[in-house]
Design an enzyme around this catalytic site. Structure first.
Site, PDB file in Angstrom:
ATOM      1  N   LYS A 248      -3.232  65.693  35.242  1.00  0.00           N
ATOM      2  CA  LYS A 248      -3.865  65.342  36.131  1.00  0.00           C
ATOM      3  C   LYS A 248      -4.065  66.499  37.073  1.00  0.00           C
ATOM      4  CE  LYS A 248      -4.738  61.275  38.159  1.00  0.00           C
ATOM      5  NZ  LYS A 248      -4.552  59.906  37.451  1.00  0.00           N
TER       6      LYS A 248
ATOM      7  N   ASP B 298     -10.680  59.857  39.399  1.00  0.00           N
ATOM      8  CA  ASP B 298      -9.486  59.212  40.262  1.00  0.00           C
ATOM      9  C   ASP B 298      -9.569  59.037  41.763  1.00  0.00           C
ATOM     10  OD1 ASP B 298      -6.348  58.354  39.196  1.00  0.00           O
ATOM     11  OD2 ASP B 298      -6.428  59.295  41.499  1.00  0.00           O
TER      12      ASP B 298
HETATM   13  N1  GLU Z   1      -7.534  58.419  36.788  1.00  0.00           N
HETATM   14  C1  GLU Z   1      -7.490  57.451  35.941  1.00  0.00           C
HETATM   15  C2  GLU Z   1      -5.912  56.851  35.467  1.00  0.00           C
HETATM   16  O1  GLU Z   1      -4.940  57.181  36.422  1.00  0.00           O
HETATM   17  C3  GLU Z   1      -8.249  57.555  34.769  1.00  0.00           C
HETATM   18  C4  GLU Z   1      -8.011  59.078  33.881  1.00  0.00           C
HETATM   19  C5  GLU Z   1      -8.999  59.328  32.676  1.00  0.00           C
HETATM   20  O2  GLU Z   1     -10.006  58.639  32.333  1.00  0.00           O
HETATM   21  O3  GLU Z   1      -9.063  60.302  32.058  1.00  0.00           O
HETATM   22  O4  GLU Z   1      -5.655  56.718  34.514  1.00  0.00           O
END
Ligand code: GLU
Length: 471
Positions: A144, A184
């Site tokens: 992340k 996100d």
């Molecule tokens: N931010 C999204 C999540 O919390 C998607 C992450 C992604 O597609 O890599 O899963």
């Protein structure tokens, strides 16, 4: 020192639940090593509590120090992001990428641009992502990133300059086989476009380094809809497994971003009635239901004009707007009477007080569209009171699952059809639900899908870590 598990009498934890000495000691150590990171501690504690029986049964996980390794990200990168606003003023923000686990594949997870972003918040999100991504069954690790940059009120040019400055550093640490970021909160199609364009320019390569790309330049159909659609699919599976149906259910939805809006869309498709949406100013309540026509209007307002949800009440008869900003004690949205609730805004937006209000109104299901939107106390209260509870790391995995499918399409240099991707998403969500249900019942947790999600995903990652040696 080996700890005795399960045979130790439980004692109260800081969150009011019961916690054994093993969990207590482990959490104390993590807290000491990661001061002032409450969200990270909360996420770790939630996982550790439910995998205790797995550790008790399998000494190999304890001997290999799997938990100790998982709470230490493989790599954390922080960097300075300098950019200039439209008036020529210079701003300095902090950028991050937390590369939590590469056991199952390249690090994978979104970027969040929001003033509340801290290292602790991103460590919690990266930690959750390890398990979420494992549940998808796709070859993706967990990570992340993001920044405390606030895109609210910024012009397109300012957002572009920020994204380019952010990518100047991030590009050294990512790649289609290394780490594949996505969106996100605060990072949507516009930001992914600017980030991708700049990466391509810096590296002179067109690759699947980011997901959530535009559909005519390497993106996947259904990626935008996937998280919201998947959440509702997971809720429908939960209800069905417990002899109920989503059809005709009145539903509370919080948030008005990508997840919330597509959850509302899918609720309409399956014959349910969504009645609320919110943003940081407050929530709207529409007793007639937010149907597809009204939703199309909101999509324009929120995603194109970047307007405020309060405008809905001024446009549609019978709908009301309730201001909530500044109220941290509880969220009155959860006091509205409904059968199901979908917190799709942000972490810790539904606390024990809110959970009590839902239970008093006979709410039957809470399904987390956001990451950890329920506090530990809130989730505990719901589960204790027999509300069907869909944990975010399982219920909202549809987004990253379609990101995984985007990576597969990029590697093959192919684009699958809408139906193709949608069918795969449905299959993945059903498989995730079954994994949660099976693991919960194997370890005697009944229909506690939160425990099931933790057990199923932990086992998968832990086995991979053992196979790959002491890294
Ligand atoms: N931010 C999204 C999540 O919390 C998607 C992450 C992604 O597609 O890599 O899963």
């Amino acid at each position: 020192m080996a700890h005795t598990l399960l045979d130790i009498a439980p004692r109260p934890s800081h969150t009011g639940t019961t916690m054994s000495t093993f969990v207590d000691e482990f959490i104390s150590r993590v807290e000491a090593k990661n001061p002032a990171q409450p969200e990270f501690i909360q996420a770790v504690q939630e996982v550790v509590e439910s995998i205790e029986p797995v550790l008790a049964k399998n000494t190999k996980y304890r001997d290999a120090k799997i938990l100790d390794r998982l709470v230490e990200p493989e790599r954390v990168i922080t960097f300075r992001v300098v950019w200039t606003d439209d008036s020529g003023e210079i701003h300095v923000n902090r950028g991050y990428r937390v590369q939590a686990s590469s056991t199952l594949g390249p690090y994978k997870g979104g970027l969040r641009f929001h003033p509340t972003v801290t290292l602790g918040v991103l460590k919690f999100l990266a930690f959750e992502q390890i398990f979420k991504n494992a549940l998808t069954g796709l070859p993706i690790g967990g990570g992340k990133g993001g920044s405390d940059f606030d895109p609210k009120g910024r012009s397109n040019d300012e957002v572009m300059r920020f994204c380019q400055s952010f990518m100047n550093e991030l590009q050294r640490h990512i790649g289609p086989d290394t780490d594949v970021p996505a969106g996100d909160i605060g990072v949507g199609g516009r930001e992914i476009g600017y980030l991708f364009g700049h990466y391509k320019r810096l590296r002179n390569e067109f690759s699947g380094v980011l997901t959530g790309k535009g559909v005519n330049w390497g993106g996947s159909l259904i990626r935008t809809e996937a998280t919201g659609y998947g959440v509702v699919c997971f809720a429908a599976e939960m209800l069905q497994a417990n002899g109920k149906s989503i059809e005709g259910k009145t539903c509370l939805v919080s948030g008005s971003g990508n997840v919330a809006l597509h959850a509302v869309e899918e609720l309409n498709t399956l014959g349910a009635k969504p009645v609320t949406l919110s943003d940081s100013d407050g929530f709207i309540y529409d007793p007639a239901g937010i149907n597809q026509e009204k939703l199309d209007w909101i999509k324009k307002l929120k995603l194109e004009q970047r307007g405020r949800i309060s405008e809905y009440a001024a446009t549609f008869n019978g709908a009301t707007f309730h201001k909530t900003s500044g109220n941290h004690d509880h969220n009155p949205l959860w006091k509205q009477k409904a059968d199901c609730a979908f917190p799709c805004a942000t972490q810790n937006e539904l606390n024990e007080k809110d959970a009590k209000a839902l239970v008093e109104n006979n709410c039957q299901l809470v399904c987390e569209g956001a990451n950890m939107p329920c506090t530990a106390d809130g989730a505990h209260y719901l589960i204790q009171n027999k509300v069907l509870f869909g944990p975010g790391k399982a219920a909202n995995a549809g987004g990253v699952a379609v990101s995984g499918l985007e990576m597969a399409q990029n590697s093959m240099r192919l684009s699958w059809t809408r139906e193709d991707v949608q069918d795969r998403l449905k299959m993945i969500m059903k498989r995730i639900f079954n994994q949660c249900a099976d693991a919960a019942s194997e370890y005697g947790f009944g229909n506690n899908y939160a425990a099931g999600a933790n057990i199923a995903s932990f086992t998968k990652v832990a086995n991979g870590m053992i196979d790959q040696g002491h890294v």
